[in-house]
Design an enzyme around this catalytic site. Sequence first.
Site, PDB file in Angstrom:
ATOM      1  N   HIS A 205      16.216   9.942  59.091  1.00  0.00           N
ATOM      2  CA  HIS A 205      15.361  10.004  57.891  1.00  0.00           C
ATOM      3  C   HIS A 205      14.215   9.018  58.121  1.00  0.00           C
ATOM      4  O   HIS A 205      14.341   7.826  57.878  1.00  0.00           O
ATOM      5  CB  HIS A 205      16.227   9.616  56.684  1.00  0.00           C
ATOM      6  N   HIS A 207      10.441   7.674  57.569  1.00  0.00           N
ATOM      7  CA  HIS A 207       9.140   7.620  56.898  1.00  0.00           C
ATOM      8  C   HIS A 207       8.107   7.385  58.004  1.00  0.00           C
ATOM      9  O   HIS A 207       8.449   6.912  59.096  1.00  0.00           O
ATOM     10  CB  HIS A 207       9.148   6.529  55.825  1.00  0.00           C
ATOM     11  N   CYS A 238       8.944   5.094  48.711  1.00  0.00           N
ATOM     12  CA  CYS A 238      10.046   4.631  47.873  1.00  0.00           C
ATOM     13  C   CYS A 238       9.488   3.604  46.910  1.00  0.00           C
ATOM     14  O   CYS A 238       8.811   2.661  47.340  1.00  0.00           O
ATOM     15  CB  CYS A 238      11.160   4.012  48.712  1.00  0.00           C
TER      16      CYS A 238
HETATM   17  P1  HMG Z   1      21.258  -1.644  36.664  1.00  0.00           P
HETATM   18  O1  HMG Z   1      20.114  -2.041  35.800  1.00  0.00           O
HETATM   19  O2  HMG Z   1      21.874  -2.686  37.530  1.00  0.00           O
HETATM   20  O3  HMG Z   1      22.487  -0.980  35.908  1.00  0.00           O
HETATM   21  O4  HMG Z   1      20.774  -0.420  37.541  1.00  0.00           O
HETATM   22  P2  HMG Z   1      22.853  -0.693  34.449  1.00  0.00           P
HETATM   23  O5  HMG Z   1      24.198  -0.074  34.517  1.00  0.00           O
HETATM   24  O6  HMG Z   1      22.655  -1.926  33.611  1.00  0.00           O
HETATM   25  O7  HMG Z   1      21.812   0.423  33.980  1.00  0.00           O
HETATM   26  C1  HMG Z   1      20.507   0.154  33.557  1.00  0.00           C
HETATM   27  C2  HMG Z   1      20.085   1.225  32.567  1.00  0.00           C
HETATM   28  O8  HMG Z   1      20.069   2.495  33.216  1.00  0.00           O
HETATM   29  C3  HMG Z   1      21.061   1.375  31.406  1.00  0.00           C
HETATM   30  O9  HMG Z   1      20.295   1.840  30.291  1.00  0.00           O
HETATM   31  C4  HMG Z   1      21.966   2.475  31.863  1.00  0.00           C
HETATM   32  O10 HMG Z   1      22.553   3.168  30.797  1.00  0.00           O
HETATM   33  C5  HMG Z   1      21.027   3.369  32.622  1.00  0.00           C
HETATM   34  P3  HMG Z   1      20.182   0.936  28.961  1.00  0.00           P
HETATM   35  O11 HMG Z   1      21.564   0.726  28.504  1.00  0.00           O
HETATM   36  O12 HMG Z   1      19.498  -0.344  29.408  1.00  0.00           O
HETATM   37  O13 HMG Z   1      19.317   1.777  28.055  1.00  0.00           O
HETATM   38  N1  HMG Z   1      21.677   4.106  33.720  1.00  0.00           N
HETATM   39  C6  HMG Z   1      21.459   5.385  34.011  1.00  0.00           C
HETATM   40  N2  HMG Z   1      20.668   6.308  33.426  1.00  0.00           N
HETATM   41  C7  HMG Z   1      20.678   7.552  33.974  1.00  0.00           C
HETATM   42  N3  HMG Z   1      21.419   7.879  35.059  1.00  0.00           N
HETATM   43  C8  HMG Z   1      22.200   6.982  35.660  1.00  0.00           C
HETATM   44  C9  HMG Z   1      22.241   5.677  35.126  1.00  0.00           C
HETATM   45  N4  HMG Z   1      22.910   4.568  35.485  1.00  0.00           N
HETATM   46  C10 HMG Z   1      22.552   3.607  34.616  1.00  0.00           C
HETATM   47  N5  HMG Z   1      22.906   7.321  36.730  1.00  0.00           N
HETATM   48  C11 HMG Z   1      21.107   1.495  38.991  1.00  0.00           C
HETATM   49  C12 HMG Z   1      21.583   0.109  38.602  1.00  0.00           C
HETATM   50  C13 HMG Z   1      21.776   1.857  40.300  1.00  0.00           C
HETATM   51  C14 HMG Z   1      21.501   2.462  37.875  1.00  0.00           C
HETATM   52  C15 HMG Z   1      19.551   1.451  39.138  1.00  0.00           C
HETATM   53  O14 HMG Z   1      19.226   0.388  39.975  1.00  0.00           O
HETATM   54  C16 HMG Z   1      19.002   2.733  39.712  1.00  0.00           C
HETATM   55  O15 HMG Z   1      19.076   3.793  39.094  1.00  0.00           O
HETATM   56  N6  HMG Z   1      18.404   2.652  40.941  1.00  0.00           N
HETATM   57  C17 HMG Z   1      17.905   3.829  41.613  1.00  0.00           C
HETATM   58  C18 HMG Z   1      16.733   3.455  42.460  1.00  0.00           C
HETATM   59  C19 HMG Z   1      16.235   4.679  43.195  1.00  0.00           C
HETATM   60  O16 HMG Z   1      16.459   5.789  42.792  1.00  0.00           O
HETATM   61  N7  HMG Z   1      15.492   4.421  44.291  1.00  0.00           N
HETATM   62  C20 HMG Z   1      14.925   5.474  45.084  1.00  0.00           C
HETATM   63  C21 HMG Z   1      15.958   6.280  45.817  1.00  0.00           C
HETATM   64  S1  HMG Z   1      16.581   5.476  47.273  1.00  0.00           S
HETATM   65  C22 HMG Z   1      15.411   5.864  48.495  1.00  0.00           C
HETATM   66  O17 HMG Z   1      14.363   6.392  48.203  1.00  0.00           O
HETATM   67  C23 HMG Z   1      15.792   5.617  49.935  1.00  0.00           C
HETATM   68  C24 HMG Z   1      16.175   6.912  50.660  1.00  0.00           C
HETATM   69  O18 HMG Z   1      15.110   7.850  50.629  1.00  0.00           O
HETATM   70  C25 HMG Z   1      16.526   6.589  52.131  1.00  0.00           C
HETATM   71  C26 HMG Z   1      15.463   5.747  52.838  1.00  0.00           C
HETATM   72  O19 HMG Z   1      14.286   6.137  52.874  1.00  0.00           O
HETATM   73  O20 HMG Z   1      15.863   4.696  53.342  1.00  0.00           O
HETATM   74  C27 HMG Z   1      17.408   7.581  50.031  1.00  0.00           C
HETATM   75 MG    MG Z   2      13.428   7.834  51.941  1.00  0.00          MG
END
Ligand code: HMG
Ligand code: MG
Length: 285
Positions: A205, A207, A238
């Site tokens: 993967h 970039h 990202c």
């Molecule tokens: P957190 O703040 O530590 O956890 O986030 P939390 O449990 O306190 O949740 C925060 C808020 O999000 C809460 O809402 C939860 O209810 C809600 P509030 O109570 O404050 O209103 N929440 C959710 N809402 C919808 N769906 C869920 C969910 N979980 C919690 N599943 C968490 C921890 C992991 C949730 C957060 O950090 C997160 O969602 N991160 C995702 C980041 C992301 O998507 N990054 C991009 C993808 S990774 C990438 O691109 C790399 C990749 O391409 C590979 C590469 O290139 O290397 C894959």
């Molecule tokens: Mg990626």
Amino acid sequence: MTDSVTIFEVGPRDGLQNEKTEIATKDKIKLVDLLSQTGLRKIEVTSFVSTKWVPQMADAAQVMAGIQRRADVDYAVLTPNLRGFEGAVAADASEVAIFASASEGFSQNNINCSIAESLERFAPVAKAARDAGIPVRGYVSCIAECPYDGATKPADVAKVAKALAAMGCYEISLGDTIGRATPDQIDAMLTAVLEVVPATMLAGHFHDTSGRAIDNIDVSLAHGLRCFDSSVAGLGGCPYAPGAAGNIATETVLRHLTAQGFETGIDPNLFSQAVEFAATLRTSK
Ligand code: HMG
Ligand code: MG
């Protein structure tokens, strides 16, 4: 027999998660539908993540409900925790992905916990998926360089890849998240990872920030990898990896693989229609 390579299209997720302006749900659906017709077998559609963290993916359920599915295409989604997994099940995702990092800095910044905590969080997701018969893919980010911690040790990548494989991931996608890896770094990283996970379970993967993604694909092919993630029109980046460009463009990978005699099953003419539409959605540079 022709050697075949699977292209895992991640544009609708990895690409569109990073666009600065809001993309209409109907346009996301149209993009996935165009991609579905090209011969791709794997499309990563969206993420069931916190909308506070990644507002661009807030319409995950609507996108999944709106796409026209083909029986021969798997529609994958990202699930960071059990709540995300429940969303994925309700949306009838074909497979889910859990996403870890080989570097602590990116783990903290992307999913707000340490690597060890993330693996603890993913274990019940992997188990729930196994129980429901849903395949799980695993990501390891920052396989060579981290925007927060600098260079990543190959042994750290191998450790996380092994943990994800032990959880039952059918495939581990190795992410050069910020697109700065050199072919030598990929070579060293793969040498370490292949000691613990076979090439048939690995995907690349890359970039393309530094323009070396194709070279890194070549190194990976030489190590026996036969699955690569890429993004239509090179969309993406990202939100938690500052400065990262999009994934290598799928059409570039297609041309490169075809020129080397690999079979992908993708029709380049149909794919170019998806490229044309995807380019109209790009708002970030
Ligand atoms: P957190 O703040 O530590 O956890 O986030 P939390 O449990 O306190 O949740 C925060 C808020 O999000 C809460 O809402 C939860 O209810 C809600 P509030 O109570 O404050 O209103 N929440 C959710 N809402 C919808 N769906 C869920 C969910 N979980 C919690 N599943 C968490 C921890 C992991 C949730 C957060 O950090 C997160 O969602 N991160 C995702 C980041 C992301 O998507 N990054 C991009 C993808 S990774 C990438 O691109 C790399 C990749 O391409 C590979 C590469 O290139 O290397 C894959
Ligand atoms: Mg990626």
